[in-house]
Write a protein that holds these residues in place. Sequence first.
Motif, PDB file in Angstrom:
ATOM      1  N   PHE A  17      23.172  -1.392 -59.457  1.00 12.12           N
ATOM      2  CA  PHE A  17      22.352  -0.419 -58.960  1.00 12.12           C
ATOM      3  C   PHE A  17      21.945   0.744 -59.633  1.00 12.12           C
ATOM      4  N   SER A  20      19.100   4.560 -59.923  1.00  9.90           N
ATOM      5  CA  SER A  20      20.401   5.116 -58.470  1.00  9.90           C
ATOM      6  C   SER A  20      20.219   6.797 -58.444  1.00  9.90           C
ATOM      7  N   ALA A 249      25.769  -9.569 -50.403  1.00 16.32           N
ATOM      8  CA  ALA A 249      25.935  -8.369 -52.247  1.00 16.32           C
ATOM      9  C   ALA A 249      27.262  -9.423 -52.952  1.00 16.32           C
ATOM     10  N   GLU A 273      25.116   0.944 -51.016  1.00 17.45           N
ATOM     11  CA  GLU A 273      23.400  -0.193 -51.448  1.00 17.45           C
ATOM     12  C   GLU A 273      22.769   0.837 -49.333  1.00 17.45           C
ATOM     13  N   ARG A 274      22.588   0.854 -49.045  1.00 20.39           N
ATOM     14  CA  ARG A 274      22.193   1.360 -47.907  1.00 20.39           C
ATOM     15  C   ARG A 274      21.897   2.737 -47.543  1.00 20.39           C
ATOM     16  N   LEU A 276      22.820   4.577 -50.402  1.00 26.03           N
ATOM     17  CA  LEU A 276      21.961   5.540 -52.386  1.00 26.03           C
ATOM     18  C   LEU A 276      21.194   6.334 -51.925  1.00 26.03           C
ATOM     19  N   ARG A 320      15.778 -11.355 -55.601  1.00 28.30           N
ATOM     20  CA  ARG A 320      16.546  -9.794 -56.241  1.00 28.30           C
ATOM     21  C   ARG A 320      17.007 -10.192 -57.398  1.00 28.30           C
TER      22      ARG A 320
END
Length: 323
Positions: A17, A20, A249, A273-274, A276, A320
């Motif tokens: 992450f 972020s 994930a 994640e959605r 953040l 990713r």
Amino acid sequence: MLSTVGNTPLIELENMFSGSGVRVFAKLERFNPGGSIKDRSALSMLLAKIRSGELEPGRSVVVESSSGNLAIGIAQICAYYGIRFICVVDAKTTAQNLAILRAYQAEIEMIGTRDPETGEYLPMRLRRVRELLESIPHAYSPNQYANHLNPRAHHRTMAEIVQALDGKVDYLVCSTSTFGTLRGCAEYARLHDLPTRFIAVDAVGSVIFGQEPAPRLIPGHGASVVPPLLDPAAAHEVVHVSDLECVVACRLLVNREGILAGGSSGATAAALERMLPRLPLGANAVMIFADGGDRYIDTIYSDEWVHQHFGEVSHLWKERKSC
Ligand SMILES: Cc1ncc(COP(=O)(O)O)c(C=O)c1O
């Protein structure tokens, strides 16, 4: 052995992450001796009764419907105290969990038929628990779905998190099934006037928050009945995660963080994640990782299993990684 339940590590995730502006932490519950957060609930529900003499080694019989982590937590305690444990499971229980339960000397009651009305095993399992309670003298069922000692165990879970972060826990992201973990952590926050916002993570196809039931592949989070412990006011937000998002994930957690996480931990990471992009910079977000990936080796971490259920999807985590 039982004194090693709790005090699990809280780690900061530095890769998955990054960028972020939010500090993301994970509470690794696989470090409990039975391998999951459910060791805490099992201990909370049984220990007081054992200490008070209500549950007596050699006389009492514990009966519970659980095919996974709670059953293992209970089996561990019953083995330690020499209490007979009958575990009511169903045909969906993994061979690995059955083997672990047997190794802990639990007796297995297998339910092979589904409830004709709902098509689910759970109602049949609960019926079998009731029959066993009626027919076996000194039998007791903790009933994790309605027992307030289940959420009570998680006052300590939250206290450990709060202490590790010097009180700054802005978001707690937590998968749900009995709602025990989230409820207990939220109770602690209310009792201590903490401003933490609680994010409940549920599976697509689970009925906890009023969605239509649908088949689900990954055990742990989600439920086919609304748990009596549900307190909708305790969750500020609910995020539903699909099985595929969960798998992706989990695979990302391995190749970005070196964490072999269980299915519900993947769901929690996908939910965070959605969210953040809309969380304030500098916030602390804590995910609870309820168990480890060892129990999902034949599913989430099996390329054949993933291919069989979702097709060729490995680019979803491989691309990713190189970004
Ligand atoms: C792996 C895993 N994740 C999440 C949960 C959900 O926790 P709770 O029942 O406290 O809502 C469970 C419950 O058994 C679990 O085993």
